[in-house]
Design an enzyme around this catalytic site. Structure first.
Site, PDB file in Angstrom:
ATOM      1  N   GLU A 185      39.467  28.461  37.632  1.00 61.71           N
ATOM      2  CA  GLU A 185      38.179  29.119  37.869  1.00 61.71           C
ATOM      3  C   GLU A 185      37.273  28.754  36.707  1.00 61.71           C
ATOM      4  O   GLU A 185      37.599  29.032  35.544  1.00 61.71           O
ATOM      5  CB  GLU A 185      38.344  30.642  37.949  1.00 61.71           C
ATOM      6  CG  GLU A 185      37.016  31.329  38.253  1.00 61.71           C
ATOM      7  CD  GLU A 185      36.972  32.787  37.815  1.00 61.71           C
ATOM      8  OE1 GLU A 185      36.206  33.552  38.415  1.00 61.71           O
ATOM      9  OE2 GLU A 185      37.691  33.151  36.870  1.00 61.71           O
TER      10      GLU A 185
ATOM     11  N   HIS B 118      37.488  37.598  45.656  1.00 62.90           N
ATOM     12  CA  HIS B 118      37.449  38.994  45.212  1.00 62.90           C
ATOM     13  C   HIS B 118      36.234  39.314  44.352  1.00 62.90           C
ATOM     14  O   HIS B 118      35.959  40.489  44.076  1.00 62.90           O
ATOM     15  CB  HIS B 118      38.727  39.321  44.436  1.00 62.90           C
ATOM     16  CG  HIS B 118      38.834  38.546  43.157  1.00 62.90           C
ATOM     17  ND1 HIS B 118      39.070  37.191  43.127  1.00 62.90           N
ATOM     18  CD2 HIS B 118      38.715  38.932  41.866  1.00 62.90           C
ATOM     19  CE1 HIS B 118      39.097  36.773  41.871  1.00 62.90           C
ATOM     20  NE2 HIS B 118      38.878  37.814  41.085  1.00 62.90           N
TER      21      HIS B 118
END
Length: 562
Positions: free
Chosen positions: A256, A329
């Site tokens: 990420e 999320h």
């Protein structure tokens, strides 16, 4: 193009707290995940990306880890984890863990030792600095509001926390700390997990002198990103991680990486760089961001989305690999953000988004509930939101008068991370079948209409459409390895592109509007006389491939024939 299993895989992200509760305490858990593996096997996915399940006081829903080799009590035991891992492997589903090593919890034993004394052997596991002119060491702001520095009364210094003050940043300059992390990673891989998604991994290398950042207009704190995003030793650290741990296993790694660009991604994921397999960039999910980031809700144009996707498709064509996702999320729901979540168009636009993404070159990620067409939630009161980022932003912007409360709540409805965190909607029973107790966060009230039981009973549902796409991917290498080429660059309603693999060429057409634009085959494809239907989100029909009208949010894939 080197073929790899993870290039051909379809990933599915589980946010454990919100997936399935097995014991009635209102919190999703490992046994709950195990109980739903047949559902995922039927969908056809290959890899579960499991958001953090480690021991944590839950200041940031598990992304603040106090024990890297322990399971959070609310989620179960290590025996429950082992049972889930074995059950997934029995179904040919791999497990990719979430690795959070930019920071730990302030309740981790390392940090408690670190703050006990300046002479502690653990002091240098974290980033400590003395005050500067009686204030913080620099002007950086935290991503979760306020200063990125917290004063520690006991030792008379500040520690750095890019996120919550309960998430102190680890000091990757310390080789002993790095060794601890590598040993922990090996422990999980030896247990049998199949890879790591690495949380904000491109933040781990900071510019040593930690200079002040530029203060954006209207804000109090400086932007430290230029001094920790893709920092000076990041490639050295990742190559060391690879040589110490990763190369010994047949695994998948995805980093990420907020703020990463195509050229940097080539370095992170290049075939012979010995770093990572993929990165998550944020270019498309940041569309519509304004002066106050995600809380300045603006509109976006389809040409902007096409430019972003095409930049990444072309950029990583020869070296590196793309991860493909609409939501996770930390992002609003895909159909609410990029499609149309009205009752009339929700299902059809969700299928269109699925086609657009899964037909791109790269490894697709499905976020839990995406295959149901789950939508954003519109809680009427800020008290219903649980996300630390959302709650802190509401306080910071509303208390200072920068954004009016009603405007801020509207922005939260569009952008809050809690949109993705409301419980999975399994059926029409109370709390959507997620729990028999009181859920940790309210279930989206539309669960009676939008749930797994309903889509499984409907052969024309979003779920079965995803299943068809996944099966197509397994049967057609062109979906995995075919070259991408954008057509109709300037069209503001139609996103169309081709995929080419050996002698095959597929044409992908996606209408991102509720209008009915005319698709015109460009001159570059005029030599193709006919087209064979591959998949679409409306009933199959004969088309004159040269020119035809699209239906609202229609998606079509043709195999072109000369």
């Amino acid at each position: 193009m080197e073929k790899k299993w993870w290039k051909e895989a379809v990933f599915y992200q589980i946010y454990p707290r919100s997936f399935q509760d097995s014991n009635g305490d209102g919190i999703g858990d490992l046994k709950g995940i195990t109980s739903r593996l047949d559902y995922l096997q039927q969908l056809g996915i290959d890899v579960i990306w499991l958001s953090p399940v480690y021991q944590s006081p839950n200041d940031d829903n598990g992304y603040d880890i106090s024990g890297y080799r322990n399971i959070m009590n609310e989620f179960g035991t290590m025996a429950d984890f082992d049972e889930m891992l074995d059950a997934a492997h029995e179904r040919s589903i791999k497990i990719m863990m979430d690795l959070v090593v930019n920071h730990s919890s302030d309740e981790h034993a390392w940090f408690m030792e670190s703050r006990s004394s300046k002479d502690s052997p653990y002091r240098d596991y974290y980033v400590w600095r003395p005050s500067k002119d009686g204030k913080e060491p620099n002007n950086w702001g935290s991503f979760f509001g306020g200063s990125a520095w917290e004063w520690d009364q006991e030792t008379g210094e500040y520690y750095l926390h890019l996120f919550s003050k309960k998430q102190p940043d680890l000091n990757w300059e310390n080789p002993i700390l790095r060794n601890e992390i590598y040993e922990m990673m090996s422990w999980w891989l030896d247990k049998g997990v199949d890879g790591f998604r690495m949380d904000v991994i491109n933040f781990i290398s900071k510019v040593p002198d930690l200079p002040d950042g530029e203060i954006p207009k209207g804000l109090v704190y400086g932007n430290g990103a230029p001094y920790f995003v893709n920092g000076p030793r990041i490639h050295e650290f990742l190559q060391e991680m690879n040589s110490r741990v990763l190369f010994r296993y047949d695994l998948v790694t995805v980093g990420e990486m907020p703020g990463v660009g195509v050229e940097e991604a080539k370095l992170y994921t290049g075939d012979h760089r010995n770093e990572l397999n993929m990165v998550f960039h944020f270019d498309h999910v940041n569309l519509g961001y304004g002066e106050y980031g995600r809380w300045s809700v603006g509109e976006w144009k389809l040409t902007e989305l096409k430019t972003i996707f095409s930049k990444w498709q072309y950029g990583l064509e020869e070296s590196g690999w793309n991860s493909l996702y609409w939501s996770n999320h930390d992002q609003p729901r895909a159909v609410s953000n990029f499609g149309n979540d009205s009752e009339e168009y929700r299902a059809i636009s969700a299928k269109m988004l699925a086609v657009c993404l899964h037909m791109l070159k790269g490894s697709p990620y499905i976020y839990q509930g995406e295959e149901l067409g789950m939508t954003n939630v519109h809680f009427e009161q800020i008290d219903a939101y649980k996300d630390i980022e959302t709650v802190n932003a509401y306080r910071d912007f509303c208390d200072t008068g920068l954004i009016a409360p009603d405007v801020m709540l509207s922005a939260i409805h569009r952008r809050s991370r809690d949109n993705a965190r409301t419980p999975m909607q399994w059926n029409g029973t109370p709390h959507g079948g997620f729990t028999t107790g009181t859920p940790w966060i309210e279930v989206n009230p539309n669960y009676t209409a939008i749930n797994a039981e309903n889509v499984l009973a409907d052969p024309d549902s979003i779920y079965y459409f995803y299943r068809k796409l996944i099966q197509l991917r397994k049967e057609n290498e062109i979906m995995v390895y075919g070259k991408y080429d954008l057509i109709l660059d300037e069209h503001e309603e139609i996103y169309a592109y081709t995929r080419t693999w050996n002698d095959e060429k597929w044409l992908v057409i996606c209408n991102f509007s509720e209008s009915t634009p005319i698709f015109q085959l460009p001159e570059s494809l005029a030599s193709y006389a006919s087209a064979e239907w591959v998949i679409g989100n409306y009933a199959e029909s004969v088309r004159n491939i040269a020119s035809f009208k699209l239906q609202p949010y229609e998606a079509l894939v043709f195999s072109l024939k000369k």
